[in-house]
Design an enzyme around this catalytic site. Structure first.
Site, mmCIF file in Angstrom:
data_model
loop_
_atom_site.group_PDB
_atom_site.id
_atom_site.type_symbol
_atom_site.label_atom_id
_atom_site.label_comp_id
_atom_site.label_asym_id
_atom_site.label_seq_id
_atom_site.Cartn_x
_atom_site.Cartn_y
_atom_site.Cartn_z
ATOM 1 N N ASP A 1 -0.143 -7.623 1.937
ATOM 2 C CA ASP A 1 0.504 -6.321 1.790
ATOM 3 C C ASP A 1 2.121 -6.199 1.683
ATOM 4 O O ASP A 1 2.542 -5.715 2.612
ATOM 5 C CB ASP A 1 -0.041 -5.452 2.984
ATOM 6 N N SER B 1 4.353 2.593 7.936
ATOM 7 C CA SER B 1 3.919 1.546 6.983
ATOM 8 C C SER B 1 5.212 0.922 6.179
ATOM 9 O O SER B 1 6.024 1.611 5.680
ATOM 10 C CB SER B 1 3.014 2.153 5.920
ATOM 11 N N HIS C 1 0.901 -1.185 0.002
ATOM 12 C CA HIS C 1 0.039 0.119 -0.023
ATOM 13 C C HIS C 1 0.866 1.235 -0.140
ATOM 14 O O HIS C 1 0.483 2.345 -0.251
ATOM 15 C CB HIS C 1 -1.114 -0.075 1.187
#
Length: 253
Positions: free
Chosen positions: A118, A208, A66
């Site tokens: 992810d 992230s 992402h």
């Protein structure tokens, strides 16, 4: 174009946030020291920090899918052009030091969907020069035991909609069982590492793609938080051991 940690509410709605100023840390974290996390990199979009990542070889970085994709209204996943991405390795300072290297290729997991699978690999334009502050980290070789003390690091926000740090931060979370994870947040998959923490701690936007490490190995890739950064809920990480063969195959390890 800030890539943010995904937020998941009870109904699995997705929300994002952006930084407002330049002070802060991993929620509840502490300043990292020189050489403490030589595998950690800052992933940059047109020169600005957007995510974390981990050095897994001289040529490859592991991060979250992402961080390097956009999802269109019709659900189509669009991969960010490598030409606008770079990494900074070997520095605790988000703004200076270390080694800046452009990204040559972005490879997103073919089964990536929202916050499942992810993972993405970044092939660098030139090989990293290893030192005491730039070094690859081994991939997880076994499942992470329940109740393990797992270390996270990065330049994420102090709190939801809070501030970005200049210096890398770190914190210690705890791996929990499938049952505990489902009980806490109502979701779990075998490809997921669920990391618990006290309220006021954990990952946040800007973390992230960053590493979770245990016993000197990379066990997780930062993916999502529940009900905002630093809530009492556990955080979700993509499990490196589950994806180990995919990583080895595509990074030519």
């Amino acid at each position: 174009m800030l890539r943010t940690l995904i937020f998941v509410c009870a109904a699995l709605a997705l929300v994002s946030a952006a930084p407002r100023s330049l002070q802060g840390r991993v929620v509840g974290g502490a300043d990292a020291t020189i050489g403490q996390f030589p595998h950690q990199i800052s992933l940059r979009y047109t020169g600005s920090h957007i995510c974390g990542g981990s050095i897994i070889s001289r040529e490859y970085i592991l991060t979250a899918a992402h961080c390097v994709t956009d999802e269109l209204a019709n659900g189509t996943i669009v991969v960010t052009s490598a030409s606008v991405l770079s990494i900074r390795a070997g520095s605790l300072d988000r703004f200076s030091g270390g080694m800046l290297v452009n990204v040559a290729e972005v490879l997103v997991h073919e089964d990536y969907n929202s916050f499942w699978n992810d993972m993405a690999l970044l092939r660098l334009e030139k090989s990293l020069v290893y030192s005491s502050q730039i070094r690859a980290i081994p991939l997880a070789s076994v499942e992470t035991p329940v109740a393990s003390q797992v270390i996270i690091s990065g330049w994420g926000l102090l709190s939801t909609n809070g501030d970005l740090p200049r210096q890398m931060q770190w914190n210690t979370l705890s791996s929990i069982s499938r049952l505990s994870c489902i009980t806490a947040i109502g979701v779990y998959r075998e490809s997921m590492l669920c990391l618990a923490h006290e309220q006021g701690n954990g990952a946040c936007n800007g973390d992230s793609g960053g590493p979770a490490i245990f016993d000197g190995e990379l066990v997780g890739v930062a993916g999502f938080v529940v009900d905002g950064c630093g809530s009492a809920n556990p955080d979700g990480y993509a499990k490196v051991f589950y994806h180990r063969e995919w990583i080895i195959k595509h990074a030519h390890l």
